[in-house]
Write an enzyme that holds these catalytic residues in place. Structure first.
Site, mmCIF file in Angstrom:
data_model
loop_
_atom_site.group_PDB
_atom_site.id
_atom_site.type_symbol
_atom_site.label_atom_id
_atom_site.label_comp_id
_atom_site.label_asym_id
_atom_site.label_seq_id
_atom_site.Cartn_x
_atom_site.Cartn_y
_atom_site.Cartn_z
ATOM 1 N N ASP A 1 0.860 -1.177 0.000
ATOM 2 C CA ASP A 1 0.000 0.000 0.000
ATOM 3 C C ASP A 1 0.901 1.234 0.000
ATOM 4 O O ASP A 1 2.130 1.108 -0.046
ATOM 5 C CB ASP A 1 -0.925 -0.030 1.219
ATOM 6 C CG ASP A 1 -2.225 0.721 0.995
ATOM 7 O OD1 ASP A 1 -2.315 1.498 0.028
ATOM 8 O OD2 ASP A 1 -3.162 0.548 1.800
ATOM 9 N N GLU B 1 -0.022 4.659 1.801
ATOM 10 C CA GLU B 1 -0.148 5.665 2.854
ATOM 11 C C GLU B 1 0.859 5.469 3.987
ATOM 12 O O GLU B 1 1.191 6.411 4.698
ATOM 13 C CB GLU B 1 -1.569 5.664 3.430
ATOM 14 C CG GLU B 1 -2.622 6.269 2.516
ATOM 15 C CD GLU B 1 -3.206 5.278 1.527
ATOM 16 O OE1 GLU B 1 -4.131 5.635 0.785
ATOM 17 O OE2 GLU B 1 -2.718 4.115 1.496
ATOM 18 N N HIS C 1 -2.699 -0.305 -3.645
ATOM 19 C CA HIS C 1 -3.130 1.083 -3.447
ATOM 20 C C HIS C 1 -3.892 1.581 -4.663
ATOM 21 O O HIS C 1 -3.441 1.421 -5.808
ATOM 22 C CB HIS C 1 -1.933 1.996 -3.193
ATOM 23 C CG HIS C 1 -2.282 3.453 -3.092
ATOM 24 N ND1 HIS C 1 -2.961 3.974 -2.001
ATOM 25 C CD2 HIS C 1 -2.086 4.486 -3.948
ATOM 26 C CE1 HIS C 1 -3.144 5.275 -2.184
ATOM 27 N NE2 HIS C 1 -2.631 5.608 -3.364
ATOM 28 N N HIS D 1 -1.518 1.283 6.665
ATOM 29 C CA HIS D 1 -1.997 2.417 7.472
ATOM 30 C C HIS D 1 -3.063 1.952 8.454
ATOM 31 O O HIS D 1 -3.579 0.827 8.361
ATOM 32 C CB HIS D 1 -2.596 3.488 6.551
ATOM 33 C CG HIS D 1 -3.633 2.923 5.621
ATOM 34 N ND1 HIS D 1 -4.923 2.667 6.012
ATOM 35 C CD2 HIS D 1 -3.539 2.535 4.330
ATOM 36 C CE1 HIS D 1 -5.588 2.147 4.993
ATOM 37 N NE2 HIS D 1 -4.770 2.045 3.960
ATOM 38 N N HIS E 1 -7.843 5.053 7.053
ATOM 39 C CA HIS E 1 -9.116 4.782 6.389
ATOM 40 C C HIS E 1 -9.253 3.273 6.239
ATOM 41 O O HIS E 1 -8.310 2.523 6.508
ATOM 42 C CB HIS E 1 -9.185 5.453 5.008
ATOM 43 C CG HIS E 1 -8.196 4.914 4.030
ATOM 44 N ND1 HIS E 1 -6.878 5.328 3.997
ATOM 45 C CD2 HIS E 1 -8.309 3.972 3.056
ATOM 46 C CE1 HIS E 1 -6.232 4.679 3.044
ATOM 47 N NE2 HIS E 1 -7.076 3.836 2.463
ATOM 48 N N GLU F 1 -7.930 -2.514 6.910
ATOM 49 C CA GLU F 1 -7.370 -3.287 5.801
ATOM 50 C C GLU F 1 -6.376 -4.333 6.305
ATOM 51 O O GLU F 1 -6.340 -5.465 5.800
ATOM 52 C CB GLU F 1 -6.718 -2.349 4.799
ATOM 53 C CG GLU F 1 -7.721 -1.471 4.075
ATOM 54 C CD GLU F 1 -7.083 -0.360 3.261
ATOM 55 O OE1 GLU F 1 -5.909 -0.520 2.844
ATOM 56 O OE2 GLU F 1 -7.752 0.665 3.030
#
Length: 272
Positions: free
Chosen positions: A8, A10, A61, A105, A117, A136
């Site tokens: 990912d 972030e 992502h 994240h 998020h 996630e």
């Protein structure tokens, strides 16, 4: 050995703002090199543990087209493009022995967490499986666990490291930045972040039998809380999805893989 590396953006060192991870912005283009470097560090760590290991790097992502293929460690196979089977976990079905999460994240609602998020920040307020709130990291670790595959390491900020201790006790964590807020962090130098990831991977793989991941057995009650009632309208067209309240969709899944797929579908439909 075959290892899946889910990447990912972030949680990459230095990333703190939406523009840092959004195509069309100069910072995003620069950070594509950073995300590729951290992914390559993970690949090097796997190969240091076992020279002949097979490494699958799967993009996780946005549109799944962020890494710079020509800069990725050439020993890896890159899975990119959207949609992919199992999304962020594409490659899991290929008989992998362990999973690494790079650049992850915190989940939606996490206090003082960089760009926190769950799946779609403009849609999802929370995701619950069997009453347990998962981001996630938790969802992906549980999907791996359903296949008997341990999630052994995560890199990102300190809040995702804390989350890892809850969803998979024993999972190793590489903290590349400490959150100062939703869009602020104290970050390691990118090269230092890569060195720490590379050093941590071999030990994480060696300890894979000690990981105690969250695992769901049998049917799973899914609840997806969205940010507004209008976001429930299209997901309600999916057979079996129903309203719990004005902003919460509920679905009784026969098993966790089905729950995972429905969560993805609700998120996609809610964002249209």
């Amino acid at each position: 050995m075959r290892v899946l590396v889910s990447v990912d953006m972030e949680g990459i060192a230095g990333v703190v703002d939406g523009e840092d991870v959004s195509p069309g912005h100069g910072e995003y283009e620069r950070n594509r090199g950073m995300i590729t470097a951290e992914a390559s560090a993970a690949v090097r760590g796997v190969c240091a543990y076992e020279a002949g290991a097979e490494v699958l790097v799967t993009e996780a992502h946005a549109g799944f087209r962020n890494l710079l293929p020509e800069q990725l460690d050439r020993r890896a196979v890159l899975l990119r493009g959207k949609p992919k089977p199992d999304g962020m976990m594409a490659g899991l079905a290929d008989g992998v022995d362990a999973v690494l999460f790079i650049g992850y994240h915190g989940k939606a609602g996490t206090a003082r967490s960089v760009l926190a998020h769950t799946i779609h920040g403009g849609v999802v307020a929370d995701v619950r499986c069997g009453g347990r709130s998962l981001g996630e990291l938790g969802l992906n670790a549980a999907l791996a666990a359903h296949s008997g595959v341990p999630a052994v390491l995560v890199s990102g900020d300190d809040t995702v490291a804390a989350e890892a201790a809850e969803v998979a006790p024993g999972m190793h964590a590489v903290v590349v930045k400490r959150a100062l807020g939703a869009r602020a962090a104290a970050s390691l130098h990118p090269e230092e972040a890569c060195e720490r990831i590379e050093r941590a991977v071999p030990q994480a793989l060696a300890d894979r039998e000690a990981i105690q991941p969250l695992r769901f057995h049998g049917p799973v009650l899914v609840e997806v809380e969205v940010l507004g009632p209008a976001m429930t309208e299209r997901p309600l067209l999916v057979p079996g999805v129903e309203l719990k309240d004005a902003c919460t969709l509920r679905y009784a899944a026969p098993d966790f893989p089905a729950a995972y797929q429905v969560i993805q579908l609700i998120t996609m439909l809610g964002g249209i």
